[in-house]
Write a protein that holds these residues in place. Structure first.
Motif, PDB file in Angstrom:
ATOM      1  N   VAL A   5     -81.089 -19.754  34.871  1.00  0.00           N
ATOM      2  CA  VAL A   5     -81.586 -20.251  33.587  1.00  0.00           C
ATOM      3  C   VAL A   5     -83.088 -20.433  33.669  1.00  0.00           C
ATOM      4  CG1 VAL A   5     -81.466 -22.075  31.872  1.00  0.00           C
ATOM      5  CG2 VAL A   5     -79.402 -21.423  33.131  1.00  0.00           C
ATOM      6  N   GLU A   6     -83.812 -19.638  32.862  1.00  0.00           N
ATOM      7  CA  GLU A   6     -85.266 -19.732  32.837  1.00  0.00           C
ATOM      8  C   GLU A   6     -85.724 -20.730  31.786  1.00  0.00           C
ATOM      9  OE1 GLU A   6     -84.326 -15.215  33.266  1.00  0.00           O
ATOM     10  OE2 GLU A   6     -83.603 -16.932  32.112  1.00  0.00           O
ATOM     11  N   SER A   7     -86.906 -21.260  32.006  1.00  0.00           N
ATOM     12  CA  SER A   7     -87.547 -22.127  31.026  1.00  0.00           C
ATOM     13  C   SER A   7     -89.044 -22.105  31.273  1.00  0.00           C
ATOM     14  CB  SER A   7     -87.027 -23.568  31.118  1.00  0.00           C
ATOM     15  OG  SER A   7     -87.324 -24.119  32.383  1.00  0.00           O
ATOM     16  N   GLY A   8     -89.790 -22.668  30.317  1.00  0.00           N
ATOM     17  CA  GLY A   8     -91.231 -22.805  30.506  1.00  0.00           C
ATOM     18  C   GLY A   8     -92.069 -21.832  29.713  1.00  0.00           C
ATOM     19  N   GLY A   9     -91.425 -20.893  29.018  1.00  0.00           N
ATOM     20  CA  GLY A   9     -92.192 -19.963  28.220  1.00  0.00           C
ATOM     21  C   GLY A   9     -92.830 -20.652  27.018  1.00  0.00           C
ATOM     22  N   GLY A  10     -93.687 -19.916  26.337  1.00  0.00           N
ATOM     23  CA  GLY A  10     -94.344 -20.468  25.167  1.00  0.00           C
ATOM     24  C   GLY A  10     -95.496 -19.597  24.742  1.00  0.00           C
ATOM     25  N   SER A  11     -96.286 -20.136  23.827  1.00  0.00           N
ATOM     26  CA  SER A  11     -97.459 -19.428  23.331  1.00  0.00           C
ATOM     27  C   SER A  11     -98.712 -20.055  23.915  1.00  0.00           C
ATOM     28  CB  SER A  11     -97.508 -19.506  21.805  1.00  0.00           C
ATOM     29  OG  SER A  11     -96.411 -18.844  21.237  1.00  0.00           O
ATOM     30  N   VAL A  12     -99.625 -19.217  24.346  1.00  0.00           N
ATOM     31  CA  VAL A  12    -100.846 -19.703  24.988  1.00  0.00           C
ATOM     32  C   VAL A  12    -101.976 -18.752  24.650  1.00  0.00           C
ATOM     33  CG1 VAL A  12    -100.380 -18.461  27.132  1.00  0.00           C
ATOM     34  CG2 VAL A  12    -101.774 -20.532  27.194  1.00  0.00           C
ATOM     35  N   GLN A  13    -103.176 -19.274  24.641  1.00  0.00           N
ATOM     36  CA  GLN A  13    -104.343 -18.426  24.408  1.00  0.00           C
ATOM     37  C   GLN A  13    -104.718 -17.687  25.682  1.00  0.00           C
ATOM     38  OE1 GLN A  13    -107.445 -20.900  22.729  1.00  0.00           O
ATOM     39  NE2 GLN A  13    -106.670 -20.556  20.653  1.00  0.00           N
ATOM     40  N   LYS A  75     -84.279 -27.905  45.058  1.00  0.00           N
ATOM     41  CA  LYS A  75     -83.939 -27.877  43.632  1.00  0.00           C
ATOM     42  C   LYS A  75     -83.267 -26.571  43.220  1.00  0.00           C
ATOM     43  CE  LYS A  75     -87.650 -31.018  42.206  1.00  0.00           C
ATOM     44  NZ  LYS A  75     -88.846 -31.190  41.350  1.00  0.00           N
ATOM     45  N   ASN A  76     -83.127 -25.649  44.161  1.00  0.00           N
ATOM     46  CA  ASN A  76     -82.529 -24.342  43.858  1.00  0.00           C
ATOM     47  C   ASN A  76     -83.246 -23.665  42.696  1.00  0.00           C
ATOM     48  OD1 ASN A  76     -80.503 -23.308  45.535  1.00  0.00           O
ATOM     49  ND2 ASN A  76     -79.011 -23.231  43.867  1.00  0.00           N
ATOM     50  N   THR A  77     -84.568 -23.697  42.752  1.00  0.00           N
ATOM     51  CA  THR A  77     -85.374 -23.239  41.631  1.00  0.00           C
ATOM     52  C   THR A  77     -86.480 -22.300  42.093  1.00  0.00           C
ATOM     53  OG1 THR A  77     -84.960 -25.300  40.424  1.00  0.00           O
ATOM     54  CG2 THR A  77     -86.867 -24.003  39.738  1.00  0.00           C
ATOM     55  N   LEU A  78     -86.665 -21.246  41.318  1.00  0.00           N
ATOM     56  CA  LEU A  78     -87.746 -20.284  41.516  1.00  0.00           C
ATOM     57  C   LEU A  78     -88.792 -20.528  40.440  1.00  0.00           C
ATOM     58  CD1 LEU A  78     -88.477 -17.636  43.177  1.00  0.00           C
ATOM     59  CD2 LEU A  78     -87.630 -16.409  41.167  1.00  0.00           C
ATOM     60  N   TYR A  79     -90.058 -20.435  40.814  1.00  0.00           N
ATOM     61  CA  TYR A  79     -91.139 -20.670  39.879  1.00  0.00           C
ATOM     62  C   TYR A  79     -92.041 -19.443  39.763  1.00  0.00           C
ATOM     63  CZ  TYR A  79     -89.862 -25.556  40.631  1.00  0.00           C
ATOM     64  OH  TYR A  79     -89.158 -26.735  40.722  1.00  0.00           O
ATOM     65  N   LEU A  80     -92.689 -19.332  38.601  1.00  0.00           N
ATOM     66  CA  LEU A  80     -93.725 -18.326  38.409  1.00  0.00           C
ATOM     67  C   LEU A  80     -94.917 -19.026  37.764  1.00  0.00           C
ATOM     68  CD1 LEU A  80     -94.645 -15.350  38.523  1.00  0.00           C
ATOM     69  CD2 LEU A  80     -93.737 -15.095  36.198  1.00  0.00           C
ATOM     70  N   GLN A  81     -95.960 -19.230  38.555  1.00  0.00           N
ATOM     71  CA  GLN A  81     -97.184 -19.817  38.043  1.00  0.00           C
ATOM     72  C   GLN A  81     -98.058 -18.684  37.540  1.00  0.00           C
ATOM     73  OE1 GLN A  81     -98.393 -23.094  37.762  1.00  0.00           O
ATOM     74  NE2 GLN A  81    -100.082 -22.097  36.686  1.00  0.00           N
ATOM     75  N   MET A  82     -98.427 -18.754  36.276  1.00  0.00           N
ATOM     76  CA  MET A  82     -99.215 -17.683  35.666  1.00  0.00           C
ATOM     77  C   MET A  82    -100.549 -18.253  35.201  1.00  0.00           C
ATOM     78  SD  MET A  82     -96.233 -15.749  33.458  1.00  0.00           S
ATOM     79  CE  MET A  82     -95.995 -17.125  32.345  1.00  0.00           C
ATOM     80  N   ASN A  83    -101.614 -17.720  35.762  1.00  0.00           N
ATOM     81  CA  ASN A  83    -102.968 -18.148  35.407  1.00  0.00           C
ATOM     82  C   ASN A  83    -103.741 -16.982  34.803  1.00  0.00           C
ATOM     83  OD1 ASN A  83    -102.505 -20.730  36.603  1.00  0.00           O
ATOM     84  ND2 ASN A  83    -103.019 -19.891  38.613  1.00  0.00           N
ATOM     85  N   SER A  84    -104.838 -17.312  34.148  1.00  0.00           N
ATOM     86  CA  SER A  84    -105.708 -16.285  33.547  1.00  0.00           C
ATOM     87  C   SER A  84    -104.897 -15.295  32.727  1.00  0.00           C
ATOM     88  CB  SER A  84    -106.489 -15.551  34.648  1.00  0.00           C
ATOM     89  OG  SER A  84    -107.250 -16.471  35.398  1.00  0.00           O
ATOM     90  N   LEU A  85    -104.036 -15.821  31.889  1.00  0.00           N
ATOM     91  CA  LEU A  85    -103.132 -14.965  31.117  1.00  0.00           C
ATOM     92  C   LEU A  85    -103.897 -14.066  30.154  1.00  0.00           C
ATOM     93  CD1 LEU A  85    -100.284 -17.542  30.588  1.00  0.00           C
ATOM     94  CD2 LEU A  85     -99.980 -15.248  31.533  1.00  0.00           C
ATOM     95  N   LYS A  86    -103.353 -12.862  29.986  1.00  0.00           N
ATOM     96  CA  LYS A  86    -103.938 -11.863  29.111  1.00  0.00           C
ATOM     97  C   LYS A  86    -102.934 -11.496  28.029  1.00  0.00           C
ATOM     98  CE  LYS A  86    -106.292  -9.782  33.109  1.00  0.00           C
ATOM     99  NZ  LYS A  86    -106.469  -8.528  33.886  1.00  0.00           N
ATOM    100  N   PRO A  87    -103.400 -10.981  26.896  1.00  0.00           N
ATOM    101  CA  PRO A  87    -102.449 -10.560  25.847  1.00  0.00           C
ATOM    102  C   PRO A  87    -101.417  -9.558  26.366  1.00  0.00           C
ATOM    103  CG  PRO A  87    -104.661 -10.667  24.945  1.00  0.00           C
ATOM    104  CD  PRO A  87    -104.791 -10.904  26.419  1.00  0.00           C
ATOM    105  N   GLU A  88    -101.804  -8.724  27.311  1.00  0.00           N
ATOM    106  CA  GLU A  88    -100.859  -7.747  27.854  1.00  0.00           C
ATOM    107  C   GLU A  88     -99.784  -8.385  28.734  1.00  0.00           C
ATOM    108  OE1 GLU A  88    -104.209  -7.620  27.993  1.00  0.00           O
ATOM    109  OE2 GLU A  88    -104.887  -6.773  29.905  1.00  0.00           O
TER     110      GLU A  88
END
Length: 120
Positions: A5-13, A75-88
């Protein structure tokens, strides 16, 4: 029964950051290799990165240096830290898990439902 079960998505500049989580149940994260994939509208699903069977992280060239994968075995959890996000980077992000040879081959059996990331 394996469930992701994924979570944490959203809209960001553009230039912003997000952290995605993938909670695994039905198995322990140490038993399988895990990774993140994404699919943009009208495009094929692509691998973002993965943890291999010796704990090394491997990233797609398009996200290397900006994204980071980590795992919390307690926590049996995988994370994806995303920085410097781009529109692509916009797309539906999925976590996946399976025996390491299948994940490395890009054909894992177990998938989450996805979480949407939109970068404007």
């Amino acid at each position: 029964h394996v469930q992701l079960v994924e979570s944490g998505g959203g809209s960001v500049q553009a230039g912003g950051s997000l952290t995605l989580s993938c909670v695994a149940s039905g198995y322990t994260v140490t038993a399988f290799c895990m990774g993140w994939f994404r699919q943009a509208p009208g495009k094929e699903r692509e691998e973002v990165g993965k943890l291999d069977d010796i704990g090394s992280t491997i990233y797609a060239a398009s996200v290397k240096g900006r994204f980071s994968i980590s795992k919390d075995n307690v926590k049996n959890t995988l994370y994806l830290q995303m920085n410097s996000l781009k529109p692509e980077d916009t797309g539906m992000y999925f976590c996946a898990a399976d025996f390491c040879n299948l994940l490395v081959a890009g054909v894992p059996s177990h998938w989450g439902q996805g979480t949407q990331v939109t970068v404007s």
